[in-house]
Design an enzyme around this catalytic site. Sequence first.
Site, mmCIF file in Angstrom:
data_model
loop_
_atom_site.group_PDB
_atom_site.id
_atom_site.type_symbol
_atom_site.label_atom_id
_atom_site.label_comp_id
_atom_site.label_asym_id
_atom_site.label_seq_id
_atom_site.Cartn_x
_atom_site.Cartn_y
_atom_site.Cartn_z
ATOM 1 C CG HIS B 216 45.909 40.052 40.917
ATOM 2 N ND1 HIS B 216 45.660 41.088 41.655
ATOM 3 C CD2 HIS B 216 46.976 39.542 41.101
ATOM 4 C CE1 HIS B 216 46.731 41.591 42.020
ATOM 5 N NE2 HIS B 216 47.737 40.749 41.747
ATOM 6 C CG HIS B 255 39.777 44.109 47.838
ATOM 7 N ND1 HIS B 255 40.443 43.434 48.901
ATOM 8 C CD2 HIS B 255 40.374 44.211 46.730
ATOM 9 C CE1 HIS B 255 41.710 43.574 48.429
ATOM 10 N NE2 HIS B 255 41.711 44.036 47.138
ATOM 11 C CG ASP B 308 40.327 46.318 39.639
ATOM 12 O OD1 ASP B 308 41.466 46.430 39.412
ATOM 13 O OD2 ASP B 308 40.076 45.474 40.654
#
Lengths: 372, 372
Positions: B216, B255, B308
Amino acid sequence: MAEFSPGLEGVVAAETAVSEVDGANGRLIYRGGYLIEDLVPVTSYEEVAFLLWRGELPNEKDLDGLRKQMAAARRLNDSARKTLAAMDPKDDPMDLLRTVVSAQGATPSLTKPTLDEAIALTAVFPTIIGGSYRRRLGKNPIEPRDDLGHAANLLWMLEGKEPEAHRVHWVDTYLVLLADHGLNASTFAARVVASTGSDLASCVVGAIAALKGPAHGGATLAARNMLDKVGSADNAERWLTDAHARHERFSGFGHRVYRTYDPRAKILREMAKEAAPELHRTAARTEEVALKILHDAHPERPNATNVDFWASVVLTGAGIPKELFTTIFATSRVAGWTAHVLESISDLRIIRPASRWTGPEPGKKPLQLANR
Amino acid sequence: MAEFSPGLEGVVAAETAVSEVDGANGRLIYRGGYLIEDLVPVTSYEEVAFLLWRGELPNEKDLDGLRKQMAAARRLNDSARKTLAAMDPKDDPMDLLRTVVSAQGATPSLTKPTLDEAIALTAVFPTIIGGSYRRRLGKNPIEPRDDLGHAANLLWMLEGKEPEAHRVHWVDTYLVLLADHGLNASTFAARVVASTGSDLASCVVGAIAALKGPAHGGATLAARNMLDKVGSADNAERWLTDAHARHERFSGFGHRVYRTYDPRAKILREMAKEAAPELHRTAARTEEVALKILHDAHPERPNATNVDFWASVVLTGAGIPKELFTTIFATSRVAGWTAHVLESISDLRIIRPASRWTGPEPGKKPLQLANR
C-alpha cells in the site's frame, strides 16, 4: 456489480482455522475444533493462546517454555516506558494502551510478523495497563513478577499485592473466553492492516483502535453502566420499562452472529453467582425483564444476552475497575488478533473492497473556485 | 453461504460519495463528481480537503477560514510533544507518526468524530513528520509557520527554510492527487474502526497502520528503491531483464482497480520531467522496458504503471527524503480517511464480516493437556 451488504453482514472475508462462531447453534469453536465449554474448565489463558497461535494444545514442556518467554517479555522497552510517562494518565485507558503499544512496537525497519513478536506483545499488555492505571491513581508503576501466570500478573500489575487464587481464576476464565471470536471488527481490522504487508504492532494497534468503540469492546463497560443505573433487582422492571419508553438501547443484548444464547455468556453467568453475588442478583433480574421487553417489542429478533452483559458482572467481582474493562478485553483478544495475522500472512492478498458511488455523475459540474 | 472473494475483490463494502475509482476507464472522481485531472490544475490541497470533507469547493471566505483553522492547529499538544521526544528517532518514520498521532488524539472520554477534529488532525501531520525527521538528523524541531499553506509548511517543517515556489507546487500537486482513492486498504481500515463507534484519532491511527505496508503506502519507496538499483536509463533493460529472471516483482506496476494507466501517474509523469529530469529519464526507460517484459510474460493482465512509480520521481525532485515517502502519502490521505469516517458515521453499522471455517470438525478431538 455485487450486492451491497451493509457492515459486510454474511460476506465471507477470510478462510480461517483460528476460530469459528457457529451462531445458529450457539457454539464458539477454537483452533483444533475445540468447543469453548470444553476448554474453559481445563485450560489457562497461556494454553489457549498457544492453541490459537500454534494449532495444538501445549505439552508440559511447551507450556513451560511459553510461560518463561512471556515472563521475560513483560518489561517495557525504552520508548514505551518514556511514552507511558509522557501521556496524561487521565486520558482514556484505551488511548494510552493504543499509544504505548505503538511505541513498544516501533522498530527501525519493517519486520514481518512472527510468533515471537506475538508472544512478546501479548505479554506486555498488563504492564501497560497496570502502569497507566497506577499513574492515574497517582501511584508508582509496579515491576512485573516473573513467577506469576498471565492473569495473576495482570492483577499484580494493577494492585501490587499477591492476588487471591479465586480472583485469578475468574480473570483467567474471562481471558480464555474472550481470546478469539471469528472475524469480529477488531480482528478484521488487524487482518486489513496485515494485508498490506505491515508489521505486527501496526496490526495490533489497528485492532485496539477498533475494539475501543462502544459497539465492540466498549460494550462491557456500557453493560456495567446500565447495571449501575438499574441499581438493584427490585428496581430492574421500573428502570428498564422507563428506558424502553425513552427508546434507550439495552446494553448487553443482541449480537451480529449468535441467534441464540452466547455460550460465553452462559459460562460467565454461572461464574458470576460466586464472583459477584449481589450484582448477579441485579443482573439476573435485569436480564429476565430486558429479554421479556425485547421479545414483546421484536418477537422476530434473536434478542439473547451477549457476553458483555455477564462479563461486566464477573470482571466487577474480580475487582477490575470498570474504566479498565475494554483494556482487559484487549488483553485477552490480542492472542486472537495476532493468531489471525500470523495465519493470514501465509497467503497475503491486500484487502481492498469495492464501493458503490452515490455522488453526482462525474465530470458534469463546472469548477467554481474561490481564489481566482 | 456467499462466495469467498480473497481480498474482498469486487465486494461492495460501502456506499460513498467521497471518491470513486473508475478502473475500467482510468478515471479518479472526487466528491461532487470532479475528475482529478480537472481539479489538479486549479486547486490546492486545502481546497481539495474542503471538498472531500464538505462536498463542495470552498468559496474565498471558506478557504480563508480553513487555512486559519489549520494554521491554528499545527502545534502538538503536551502528550504528543513529550511522546515525540520519548521515541527513538531512528525508528521507522511511520511508527513515529502512528505513535505521535495516537498521543495527540488521546482524550479523557470518547468523542464522536467531528469535522473540526478532522481539520486539526490533518493540520498536525507535517509537525509530527518534520519533528521526527529533524530529531533523526540530530537537529531541533522547527515551529510551524502560520503564514504558509499546507504544502509549504510541510517543507518548512522539514528544512527550516523558506521553500521555493516550484517545489511547493510539486508537493501540493502530489497532496491533491493522493488525497482520496475509494476503499483503498487504509481508508477501509479507518471505516472498520469507525464502524464500532470509536473516535477519529483511532480511525486515523488504524489507517496509518495499514498504509505502512509495502503493498500500500510503502510502494512509493519500493518504486524509488527499484529506480536506485536500475541506476540509469542505459542500465534499465539489463537490470529489469535480470530481475525478471530472478522472479523479482517490479515495484510501481499493477493495481487492484485500474485496468488502464492510472490518471494520477499520468499527471505525475508529466510533472516529473521538470521536477527531476535525470531521474525522469531513468524512470521513463524503466517504465518502457518493464511494461514490455510484463506484457510479454502476462499479456492477459492489465500491467499499467501505477501512481507510486511516478510519485517516487516527483517527491524525489521536490526534495523529500525517500524514507519519508510513506509519511507524505499519509499527510495527503488523512483528508480522505477522515472524510470517509465522517460520511460513514451518519449511518453507523459495525463492519463484521463472516468467515469460512477450515479447521477440523468441532468437538471431535479429545483434549490432551500438559498440566494435569
